[in-house]
Design a protein around this motif. Sequence first.
Motif, PDB file in Angstrom:
ATOM      1  N   UNK A  59     -21.133  10.049 -36.947  1.00 35.19           N
ATOM      2  CA  UNK A  59     -20.311   9.597 -35.811  1.00 35.19           C
ATOM      3  C   UNK A  59     -18.872   9.282 -36.191  1.00 35.19           C
ATOM      4  N   UNK A  60     -18.609   9.006 -37.471  1.00 37.40           N
ATOM      5  CA  UNK A  60     -17.240   8.690 -37.890  1.00 37.40           C
ATOM      6  C   UNK A  60     -16.290   9.888 -37.737  1.00 37.40           C
ATOM      7  N   UNK A  61     -16.836  11.086 -37.613  1.00 40.23           N
ATOM      8  CA  UNK A  61     -16.013  12.287 -37.404  1.00 40.23           C
ATOM      9  C   UNK A  61     -16.063  12.778 -35.951  1.00 40.23           C
ATOM     10  N   UNK A  62     -17.051  12.312 -35.223  1.00 37.85           N
ATOM     11  CA  UNK A  62     -17.315  12.826 -33.873  1.00 37.85           C
ATOM     12  C   UNK A  62     -16.106  12.696 -32.948  1.00 37.85           C
ATOM     13  N   UNK A  63     -15.531  11.502 -32.843  1.00 33.13           N
ATOM     14  CA  UNK A  63     -14.445  11.267 -31.892  1.00 33.13           C
ATOM     15  C   UNK A  63     -13.204  12.092 -32.236  1.00 33.13           C
ATOM     16  N   UNK A  64     -12.896  12.203 -33.509  1.00 36.84           N
ATOM     17  CA  UNK A  64     -11.701  12.946 -33.912  1.00 36.84           C
ATOM     18  C   UNK A  64     -11.853  14.451 -33.769  1.00 36.84           C
ATOM     19  N   UNK A  65     -13.030  14.983 -34.088  1.00 33.39           N
ATOM     20  CA  UNK A  65     -13.158  16.431 -34.260  1.00 33.39           C
ATOM     21  C   UNK A  65     -14.026  17.177 -33.246  1.00 33.39           C
ATOM     22  N   UNK A  66     -15.023  16.538 -32.692  1.00 33.68           N
ATOM     23  CA  UNK A  66     -15.940  17.286 -31.813  1.00 33.68           C
ATOM     24  C   UNK A  66     -15.186  17.940 -30.652  1.00 33.68           C
ATOM     25  N   UNK A  67     -15.394  19.259 -30.521  1.00 34.93           N
ATOM     26  CA  UNK A  67     -14.774  20.013 -29.444  1.00 34.93           C
ATOM     27  C   UNK A  67     -13.306  20.327 -29.646  1.00 34.93           C
ATOM     28  N   UNK A  68     -12.759  20.008 -30.811  1.00 31.01           N
ATOM     29  CA  UNK A  68     -11.329  20.229 -31.051  1.00 31.01           C
ATOM     30  C   UNK A  68     -11.056  21.351 -32.061  1.00 31.01           C
ATOM     31  N   UNK A  69     -12.058  22.205 -32.276  1.00 35.66           N
ATOM     32  CA  UNK A  69     -11.832  23.322 -33.183  1.00 35.66           C
ATOM     33  C   UNK A  69     -10.777  24.249 -32.591  1.00 35.66           C
ATOM     34  N   UNK A  70      -9.876  24.709 -33.450  1.00 36.84           N
ATOM     35  CA  UNK A  70      -8.811  25.618 -33.047  1.00 36.84           C
ATOM     36  C   UNK A  70      -9.297  27.058 -33.174  1.00 36.84           C
ATOM     37  N   UNK A  71     -10.110  27.293 -34.190  1.00 35.72           N
ATOM     38  CA  UNK A  71     -10.587  28.642 -34.480  1.00 35.72           C
ATOM     39  C   UNK A  71     -11.978  28.558 -35.101  1.00 35.72           C
TER      40      UNK A  71
END
Length: 164
Positions: free
Chosen positions: A32-44
């Motif tokens: 969960x420590x990465x979830x808010x920052x990264x989930x669904x925010x992939x550029x490629x």
Amino acid sequence: MNRSPEKITKSDLKNLLLLAKTDVDDFFERKPEYRKLYRGKEVLIALCQGAALHYVDGVNGIKDFDVWFFYPRYSKQLPYRRRGTVDFGPSKFGSSPKDIGFRGRRIDVLMRSDSAFSNGSAVEGLERYLSMPKTSTAKHLARKAVVGLYPESVFGKVLWSKKL
């Protein structure tokens, strides 16, 4: 190692994308420590390395599939060398005897956050990342090929190849 000579189709690319996303979703559920920052925010999201080269030249053969998720760099960097694995399942690609417990070819799912992906398009970010590689990962990826899986505008397109 036994490489598959079978052609990778756009339908195969869609399956790779769906299977790889299950691993990334699982990662964010467990971390969960990465979830808010990264989930669904992939550029490629892209097929890289040997299987991508096989998509380009039809000659290299497929040992396994390497699907990379590229993200902008945020305050908390994604774990270095994070690699998940997914089973492609029974298919025309066969299986690798080395991957015990897998019914098909192994899909390695990797994630990278880098400032190269912080502005501009997905393709511009990839070109920045690979054309002047600052890490051993970028140098390694630049040696073969990259085929787009996401966003839809790059799906199935050769984004990078040592032969371009």
